[in-house]
Design a protein around this motif. Sequence first.
Motif, PDB file in Angstrom:
ATOM      1  N   ALA A   1      25.945 -20.879 -19.459  1.00 18.75           N
ATOM      2  CA  ALA A   1      25.900 -19.276 -19.196  1.00 18.75           C
ATOM      3  C   ALA A   1      27.436 -18.806 -19.381  1.00 18.75           C
ATOM      4  O   ALA A   1      28.372 -19.527 -19.355  1.00 18.75           O
ATOM      5  CB  ALA A   1      25.468 -18.821 -17.948  1.00 18.75           C
ATOM      6  N   THR A   2      27.468 -17.751 -19.886  1.00 16.22           N
ATOM      7  CA  THR A   2      28.916 -17.223 -19.963  1.00 16.22           C
ATOM      8  C   THR A   2      29.026 -15.871 -19.379  1.00 16.22           C
ATOM      9  O   THR A   2      28.070 -15.236 -19.298  1.00 16.22           O
ATOM     10  CB  THR A   2      29.268 -16.825 -21.356  1.00 16.22           C
ATOM     11  OG1 THR A   2      28.112 -16.091 -21.888  1.00 16.22           O
ATOM     12  CG2 THR A   2      29.129 -17.958 -22.280  1.00 16.22           C
ATOM     13  N   GLY A   3      30.040 -15.743 -18.449  1.00 18.68           N
ATOM     14  CA  GLY A   3      30.288 -14.465 -17.828  1.00 18.68           C
ATOM     15  C   GLY A   3      29.754 -14.600 -16.262  1.00 18.68           C
ATOM     16  O   GLY A   3      28.895 -15.289 -15.878  1.00 18.68           O
ATOM     17  N   PRO A   4      30.553 -14.207 -15.301  1.00 13.93           N
ATOM     18  CA  PRO A   4      30.295 -14.389 -13.935  1.00 13.93           C
ATOM     19  C   PRO A   4      29.088 -13.382 -13.377  1.00 13.93           C
ATOM     20  O   PRO A   4      28.437 -13.884 -12.721  1.00 13.93           O
ATOM     21  CB  PRO A   4      31.707 -13.705 -13.187  1.00 13.93           C
ATOM     22  CG  PRO A   4      32.313 -12.698 -14.125  1.00 13.93           C
ATOM     23  CD  PRO A   4      32.036 -13.400 -15.433  1.00 13.93           C
ATOM     24  N   ALA A   5      28.869 -12.262 -14.049  1.00 12.59           N
ATOM     25  CA  ALA A   5      27.449 -11.675 -13.775  1.00 12.59           C
ATOM     26  C   ALA A   5      26.215 -12.402 -13.810  1.00 12.59           C
ATOM     27  O   ALA A   5      25.398 -12.392 -13.242  1.00 12.59           O
ATOM     28  CB  ALA A   5      27.502 -10.322 -14.368  1.00 12.59           C
ATOM     29  N   VAL A   6      26.233 -13.152 -14.881  1.00  9.90           N
ATOM     30  CA  VAL A   6      25.073 -14.020 -15.490  1.00  9.90           C
ATOM     31  C   VAL A   6      25.003 -15.017 -14.496  1.00  9.90           C
ATOM     32  O   VAL A   6      23.999 -15.768 -13.824  1.00  9.90           O
ATOM     33  CB  VAL A   6      25.134 -14.633 -16.760  1.00  9.90           C
ATOM     34  CG1 VAL A   6      24.024 -15.480 -17.374  1.00  9.90           C
ATOM     35  CG2 VAL A   6      25.001 -13.234 -17.884  1.00  9.90           C
ATOM     36  N   ARG A   7      26.091 -15.808 -14.103  1.00 12.63           N
ATOM     37  CA  ARG A   7      26.215 -17.027 -13.460  1.00 12.63           C
ATOM     38  C   ARG A   7      25.699 -16.690 -12.009  1.00 12.63           C
ATOM     39  O   ARG A   7      25.034 -17.209 -11.120  1.00 12.63           O
ATOM     40  CB  ARG A   7      27.556 -17.476 -13.263  1.00 12.63           C
ATOM     41  CG  ARG A   7      27.979 -18.299 -14.543  1.00 12.63           C
ATOM     42  CD  ARG A   7      29.272 -19.107 -14.408  1.00 12.63           C
ATOM     43  NE  ARG A   7      29.768 -19.714 -15.699  1.00 12.63           N
ATOM     44  CZ  ARG A   7      30.816 -19.266 -16.356  1.00 12.63           C
ATOM     45  NH1 ARG A   7      31.688 -18.235 -15.878  1.00 12.63           N
ATOM     46  NH2 ARG A   7      30.776 -19.874 -17.643  1.00 12.63           N
ATOM     47  N   ARG A   8      25.945 -15.396 -11.468  1.00 10.08           N
ATOM     48  CA  ARG A   8      25.577 -14.831 -10.189  1.00 10.08           C
ATOM     49  C   ARG A   8      24.186 -14.834 -10.112  1.00 10.08           C
ATOM     50  O   ARG A   8      23.353 -15.191  -9.162  1.00 10.08           O
ATOM     51  CB  ARG A   8      26.293 -13.586  -9.776  1.00 10.08           C
ATOM     52  CG  ARG A   8      27.613 -13.696  -9.223  1.00 10.08           C
ATOM     53  CD  ARG A   8      28.002 -12.376  -8.622  1.00 10.08           C
ATOM     54  NE  ARG A   8      28.153 -11.573  -9.549  1.00 10.08           N
ATOM     55  CZ  ARG A   8      29.354 -11.093 -10.353  1.00 10.08           C
ATOM     56  NH1 ARG A   8      30.334 -11.623 -10.255  1.00 10.08           N
ATOM     57  NH2 ARG A   8      29.198  -9.946 -11.046  1.00 10.08           N
ATOM     58  N   ARG A   9      23.519 -14.343 -11.337  1.00 11.75           N
ATOM     59  CA  ARG A   9      22.115 -14.144 -11.359  1.00 11.75           C
ATOM     60  C   ARG A   9      21.296 -15.603 -11.298  1.00 11.75           C
ATOM     61  O   ARG A   9      20.349 -15.563 -10.747  1.00 11.75           O
ATOM     62  CB  ARG A   9      21.683 -13.675 -12.713  1.00 11.75           C
ATOM     63  CG  ARG A   9      22.061 -11.980 -12.557  1.00 11.75           C
ATOM     64  CD  ARG A   9      21.240 -11.384 -13.718  1.00 11.75           C
ATOM     65  NE  ARG A   9      21.229 -11.982 -15.030  1.00 11.75           N
ATOM     66  CZ  ARG A   9      21.905 -11.350 -16.038  1.00 11.75           C
ATOM     67  NH1 ARG A   9      22.961 -10.598 -15.806  1.00 11.75           N
ATOM     68  NH2 ARG A   9      21.885 -12.071 -17.078  1.00 11.75           N
ATOM     69  N   LEU A  10      22.031 -16.236 -11.851  1.00 12.18           N
ATOM     70  CA  LEU A  10      21.265 -17.726 -11.697  1.00 12.18           C
ATOM     71  C   LEU A  10      21.604 -18.563 -10.548  1.00 12.18           C
ATOM     72  O   LEU A  10      20.806 -19.724 -10.389  1.00 12.18           O
ATOM     73  CB  LEU A  10      22.049 -18.553 -12.889  1.00 12.18           C
ATOM     74  CG  LEU A  10      21.742 -18.169 -14.263  1.00 12.18           C
ATOM     75  CD1 LEU A  10      22.593 -18.613 -15.549  1.00 12.18           C
ATOM     76  CD2 LEU A  10      20.254 -18.357 -14.777  1.00 12.18           C
ATOM     77  N   SER A  11      22.426 -18.058  -9.347  1.00 16.10           N
ATOM     78  CA  SER A  11      22.239 -19.059  -8.343  1.00 16.10           C
ATOM     79  C   SER A  11      20.953 -19.042  -7.674  1.00 16.10           C
ATOM     80  O   SER A  11      20.917 -19.992  -6.785  1.00 16.10           O
ATOM     81  CB  SER A  11      23.480 -18.209  -7.409  1.00 16.10           C
ATOM     82  OG  SER A  11      23.096 -16.661  -7.000  1.00 16.10           O
ATOM     83  N   LEU A  12      20.299 -17.962  -7.785  1.00 13.92           N
ATOM     84  CA  LEU A  12      18.931 -18.053  -6.967  1.00 13.92           C
ATOM     85  C   LEU A  12      17.942 -19.098  -7.646  1.00 13.92           C
ATOM     86  O   LEU A  12      17.307 -19.903  -6.914  1.00 13.92           O
ATOM     87  CB  LEU A  12      18.332 -16.803  -6.923  1.00 13.92           C
ATOM     88  CG  LEU A  12      16.671 -16.748  -6.215  1.00 13.92           C
ATOM     89  CD1 LEU A  12      16.944 -17.234  -4.821  1.00 13.92           C
ATOM     90  CD2 LEU A  12      16.318 -15.181  -6.439  1.00 13.92           C
ATOM     91  N   PRO A  13      17.978 -19.177  -9.020  1.00 17.77           N
ATOM     92  CA  PRO A  13      17.021 -20.172  -9.666  1.00 17.77           C
ATOM     93  C   PRO A  13      17.775 -21.629  -9.559  1.00 17.77           C
ATOM     94  O   PRO A  13      16.847 -22.402  -9.227  1.00 17.77           O
ATOM     95  CB  PRO A  13      16.947 -19.922 -10.927  1.00 17.77           C
ATOM     96  CG  PRO A  13      17.142 -18.501 -11.000  1.00 17.77           C
ATOM     97  CD  PRO A  13      18.106 -18.031 -10.139  1.00 17.77           C
TER      98      PRO A  13
END
Length: 215
Positions: free
Chosen positions: A85-97
């Motif tokens: 992933a690129t970008g902190p927003a995407v990484r934050r979204r992926l914290s739940l999965p």
Amino acid sequence: MCWSPVADLAAGTAVAAVGVVCVARVRSPRDLPLAALPLLLGAHQIVEAALWHTGGGTGPATLAWAVIALPLLPLWVPAGVLLAATGPAVRRRLSLPMAAGAATAGVLAHALATGPVTADVRGRTVAYTLGLTHVPLIAAGYLLATVGALLLSGDRWLRALGWAAGAGAVVCWAVWRWAFVSTWCAVAAVCSLVLWGWVRSRPDRAPAEGGPGPR
């Protein structure tokens, strides 16, 4: 899973070959776990080809199949998506999965460590039995970790992979439930080709931190 040992071996070899090409083409080490996913899926099917010949049971092939399918995949997929992933927003979204994958993998690993898993050849399918409780909750965590991570990735190829995997899981479960024929090998082949498209779409160098990734 395929409908015969020959089909499992042929499909597993083809999917693994796509994995070799993906790994050879990968441009960034951060993309390597996802690029190697077809190798894992191909190995999984080849293991099941051996399991057909043993007639199921609780042997090493059954355990190897279960380790890949149960604790490994729900951890591997979201971790691979998070790394790519690129970008902190995407990484934050992926914290739940990612959290769902870690929890699900932990539960499934504990189940494998404390109880036997059994394979039973039933016509053109192989059924696997593991003493689990709260199966709907575990299944929800598994799907959130795998399909959810792909759909939240922000990458059009990985979103397509998520839709293909999700739809394939429903179809495979239905035909397996009816003990008709196992079709997961076809889904694995489609997913591997989508991953090949993803690898080809990746830039030569990663975008700047916080910049948009490929869409």
